[in-house]
Design a protein around this motif. Structure first.
Motif, PDB file in Angstrom:
ATOM      1  N   UNK A 337       0.830  -1.203   0.000  1.00  0.00           N
ATOM      2  CA  UNK A 337       0.000   0.000   0.000  1.00  0.00           C
ATOM      3  C   UNK A 337       0.866   1.255   0.000  1.00  0.00           C
ATOM      4  N   UNK A 338       1.885   1.276   0.852  1.00  0.00           N
ATOM      5  CA  UNK A 338       2.742   2.452   0.953  1.00  0.00           C
ATOM      6  C   UNK A 338       3.495   2.676  -0.361  1.00  0.00           C
ATOM      7  N   UNK A 339       3.968   1.615  -0.971  1.00  0.00           N
ATOM      8  CA  UNK A 339       4.700   1.766  -2.233  1.00  0.00           C
ATOM      9  C   UNK A 339       3.804   2.336  -3.327  1.00  0.00           C
ATOM     10  N   UNK A 340       2.609   1.768  -3.456  1.00  0.00           N
ATOM     11  CA  UNK A 340       1.701   2.287  -4.481  1.00  0.00           C
ATOM     12  C   UNK A 340       1.218   3.697  -4.138  1.00  0.00           C
ATOM     13  N   UNK A 341       1.013   3.958  -2.846  1.00  0.00           N
ATOM     14  CA  UNK A 341       0.611   5.304  -2.441  1.00  0.00           C
ATOM     15  C   UNK A 341       1.673   6.331  -2.752  1.00  0.00           C
ATOM     16  N   UNK A 342       2.935   5.994  -2.483  1.00  0.00           N
ATOM     17  CA  UNK A 342       4.033   6.919  -2.791  1.00  0.00           C
ATOM     18  C   UNK A 342       4.139   7.165  -4.285  1.00  0.00           C
ATOM     19  N   UNK A 343       3.993   6.092  -5.079  1.00  0.00           N
ATOM     20  CA  UNK A 343       4.060   6.246  -6.537  1.00  0.00           C
ATOM     21  C   UNK A 343       2.905   7.113  -7.040  1.00  0.00           C
ATOM     22  N   UNK A 344       1.697   6.855  -6.539  1.00  0.00           N
ATOM     23  CA  UNK A 344       0.538   7.643  -6.962  1.00  0.00           C
ATOM     24  C   UNK A 344       0.683   9.110  -6.596  1.00  0.00           C
ATOM     25  N   UNK A 345       1.196   9.360  -5.377  1.00  0.00           N
ATOM     26  CA  UNK A 345       1.387  10.749  -4.937  1.00  0.00           C
ATOM     27  C   UNK A 345       2.427  11.450  -5.817  1.00  0.00           C
ATOM     28  N   UNK A 346       3.527  10.785  -6.121  1.00  0.00           N
ATOM     29  CA  UNK A 346       4.569  11.375  -6.962  1.00  0.00           C
ATOM     30  C   UNK A 346       4.056  11.644  -8.376  1.00  0.00           C
ATOM     31  N   UNK A 347       3.261  10.733  -8.920  1.00  0.00           N
ATOM     32  CA  UNK A 347       2.685  10.954 -10.251  1.00  0.00           C
ATOM     33  C   UNK A 347       1.743  12.151 -10.239  1.00  0.00           C
ATOM     34  N   UNK A 348       0.954  12.260  -9.175  1.00  0.00           N
ATOM     35  CA  UNK A 348       0.038  13.397  -9.054  1.00  0.00           C
ATOM     36  C   UNK A 348       0.815  14.701  -8.950  1.00  0.00           C
ATOM     37  N   UNK A 349       1.865  14.710  -8.130  1.00  0.00           N
ATOM     38  CA  UNK A 349       2.712  15.899  -8.016  1.00  0.00           C
ATOM     39  C   UNK A 349       3.321  16.258  -9.367  1.00  0.00           C
ATOM     40  N   UNK A 350       3.795  15.264 -10.106  1.00  0.00           N
ATOM     41  CA  UNK A 350       4.396  15.496 -11.416  1.00  0.00           C
ATOM     42  C   UNK A 350       3.401  16.125 -12.375  1.00  0.00           C
ATOM     43  N   UNK A 351       2.205  15.564 -12.439  1.00  0.00           N
ATOM     44  CA  UNK A 351       1.188  16.087 -13.358  1.00  0.00           C
ATOM     45  C   UNK A 351       0.776  17.496 -12.963  1.00  0.00           C
ATOM     46  N   UNK A 352       0.578  17.733 -11.665  1.00  0.00           N
ATOM     47  CA  UNK A 352       0.116  19.039 -11.202  1.00  0.00           C
ATOM     48  C   UNK A 352       1.228  20.081 -11.128  1.00  0.00           C
ATOM     49  N   UNK A 353       2.440  19.674 -11.445  1.00  0.00           N
ATOM     50  CA  UNK A 353       3.558  20.615 -11.485  1.00  0.00           C
ATOM     51  C   UNK A 353       4.051  20.841 -12.904  1.00  0.00           C
ATOM     52  N   UNK A 354       4.192  19.778 -13.667  1.00  0.00           N
ATOM     53  CA  UNK A 354       4.782  19.867 -15.003  1.00  0.00           C
ATOM     54  C   UNK A 354       3.734  20.017 -16.088  1.00  0.00           C
ATOM     55  N   UNK A 355       2.670  19.230 -16.019  1.00  0.00           N
ATOM     56  CA  UNK A 355       1.669  19.225 -17.096  1.00  0.00           C
ATOM     57  C   UNK A 355       0.669  20.366 -16.923  1.00  0.00           C
TER      58      UNK A 355
END
Length: 538
Positions: A337-355
């Protein structure tokens, strides 16, 4: 433990946490008698339109991104419809077209979040006391209390994200072999729930797809690849997703010939946040974005990153909880859960920062990050437990005493932070009542003044916040576009707007606002509060 004791141990936290959360939510809702800002007003207005039999159509334009033909305009071509559907259900069940009727389903769902957070902490292996602490941190959610009482997507995202992570924990042999089809179907359903809540919810379909891919590879390494099983899994994942999103894709295809609204895709090429409201939406192209220069693009993304990291500290981490969230996540870093949560959070940060740096930094990441907040509270409780264990080993602390002091202090700080932020942003009294209701009061006064001036309801207005204006007055309107007077007049003539309601929040129109009677294109009619009312010359 006997069966009755186990049941009692399960029911007690649910009762205590849910009732406590409901009490906090109802107390907050007393001060929020109106949605308060455009997003929540938009979803409330969408539910009201459904109740009145108008379907997914709206009597206003709040942006011009899809180059609308006129009013009524197809609704939810930028924001997704689930919050409005839930608001509609609240109104339909109660038989009242009020904000109170629209919001009660959101309050009930929000009241479940602390208990689900408690369960998530249990799944992560937290001790019973730590799991209860995680639930109590969710009862006092800091900045998020402002938004979880409204017709908004925060609760929908918290609920969907938490259930998604709980479902990921069901990964033992029984679920892999006997119930794998239920699990993948539910993962797809939750991905659909997230997407029908917010446009960036499409990320959750990608995350669910990655789960399927990783688990298929792991199973292939252990037992050999079962093509039939892998194919059934991905089909069920897609079917669960399309069960919620299929109808919306069909609607988009009928409206614009594309799966996604063309207006939303144009936000990829913004060079400033205010361009969200440009009347010249056709100019939002890759070529124009490129012409602004790489320096401007990099600066925008740097600014978004700074804003999003501030959000991490102040909102998601409540300042004092962030170190414990990080400690707990590191302690449980081997947990799926923590691994997938960290990945999901990082992807969200990436999209909401770069895209999407402009919408991301101005609230998008605040919204999207809500999905990970219960996991953050669970990790915070585990992190505090870990820190106390380290203190006991190194400094000889008494674990029981230290836990009571620090866990009680954490809940007290969370409650104080929640109350303080809520007071400053919502309940603090202004000149005529709670600060939260100021925008609605101003528009209601403007509506009364329009009636006094004899301006018919059928005359189209131009305002800064069309959804809020519609809820306050029942009148149709279009948004004042980004730009100077020429842009305003072009939009007014295109859609037949006759009345302009202008306040000080339009810097490009400051000269018109300050010299209300000195412009031949606008006939000054009245001033009400901080707003000027004009008739737009033909």
């Amino acid at each position: 433990m006997s069966v009755s004791q186990i049941k009692a141990a399960a029911i007690k936290p649910f009762t205590h946490l849910t009732l406590a959360a409901l009490a906090v939510l109802i107390l907050a809702a007393i001060f929020q008698t109106v949605p308060g800002y455009m997003d929540a007003e938009y979803y409330d207005a969408g539910g009201l339109q459904l109740v009145h039999g108008q379907g997914f159509n709206e009597p206003f334009l709040w942006n011009y991104l899809d180059q609308p033909a006129g009013i009524p305009h197809p609704s939810h071509t930028y924001w997704m419809p689930l919050a409005s559907i839930l608001a509609y259900l609240g109104m339909k069940i109660t038989g009242a077209g009020t904000f109170l009727a629209a919001r009660w389903p959101f309050l009930l769902l929000a009241a479940l979040i602390p208990w689900l957070t408690y369960r998530l902490a249990n799944i992560l292996g937290a001790k019973p006391a730590s799991a209860r602490l995680a639930g109590w941190l969710a009862v006092f959610p800091g900045f998020y209390l402002i938004f979880t009482t409204l017709t908004e997507t925060f609760v929908l995202y918290m609920l969907g994200g938490t259930l998604f992570f709980i479902l990921l924990s069901l990964n033992d042999e029984r679920w892999r072999n006997r119930f794998f089809w239920i699990r993948y179907g539910l993962l797809g359903l939750l991905a659909g729930w997230m997407h029908v809540s917010r446009a960036d919810g499409a990320l959750w379909l990608g995350l669910a797809g990655l789960v399927w891919l990783v688990e298929t590879i792991q199973e292939a390494r252990a037992r050999g690849l079962n093509w039939r099983r892998a194919g059934v899994g991905v089909i069920l994942l897609g079917m669960g997703y399309l069960l919620l999103m299929g109808a919306w894709f069909t609607r988009n295809l009928s409206l614009s010939g594309t799966l996604f609204s063309p207006g939303g895709s144009r936000t990829l090429w913004l060079t400033s946040y205010d361009q969200t409201y440009t009347f010249q939406a056709g100019a939002l192209t890759f070529q124009n974005w490129l012409a602004a220069g790489w320096g401007a693009a990099l600066k925008a993304r740097w600014n978004a990153l700074v804003l999003n990291l501030k959000n991490l500290l102040a909102v998601q981490g409540s300042v004092f909880l962030l170190p414990f969230i990080l400690i707990g996540a590191w302690k449980k870093r081997q947990c799926t859960i923590v691994r997938w949560g960290a990945l999901g959070w990082l992807l969200t940060l990436l999209v909401m920062t770069v895209v999407f740096p402009f919408s991301g930094g101005r609230g998008g990441f605040l919204h999207s990050g809500a999905a990970f907040q219960p996991l953050g509270w669970a990790c915070a409780a585990i992190g505090l437990e870990t820190a106390i264990d380290a203190g006991a080993a190194r400094f000889g602390w008494q674990r029981g005493t230290a836990w009571r002091v620090f866990s009680g202090g954490a809940v007290a700080l969370a409650a104080l932070l929640t109350a303080g932020v809520f007071w400053m942003r919502v309940a603090q009294p202004g000149m005529d009542g709670p600060l939260w209701n100021a925008s609605d009061r101003a528009y209601r006064q403007a509506g009364e003044q329009l009636n006094a001036l004899g301006i018919a309801d059928s005359e189209l207005c131009m305002v800064n916040n069309p959804p809020g204006f519609f809820l306050a007055t029942g009148r149709s309107s279009i948004v004042i576009p980004d730009g100077e007077e020429e842009e305003l007049l072009a939009a007014a003539r295109r859609y037949g707007a006759k009345i302009l309601i202008l306040d000080s929040n339009n810097p490009a129109l400051d000269d018109l606002y300050r010299h209300a009677t000195a412009n031949s294109n606008f006939q000054f009619l009245s001033a009400i509060g901080s707003m000027n009312i004009y008739r737009i010359s033909p």
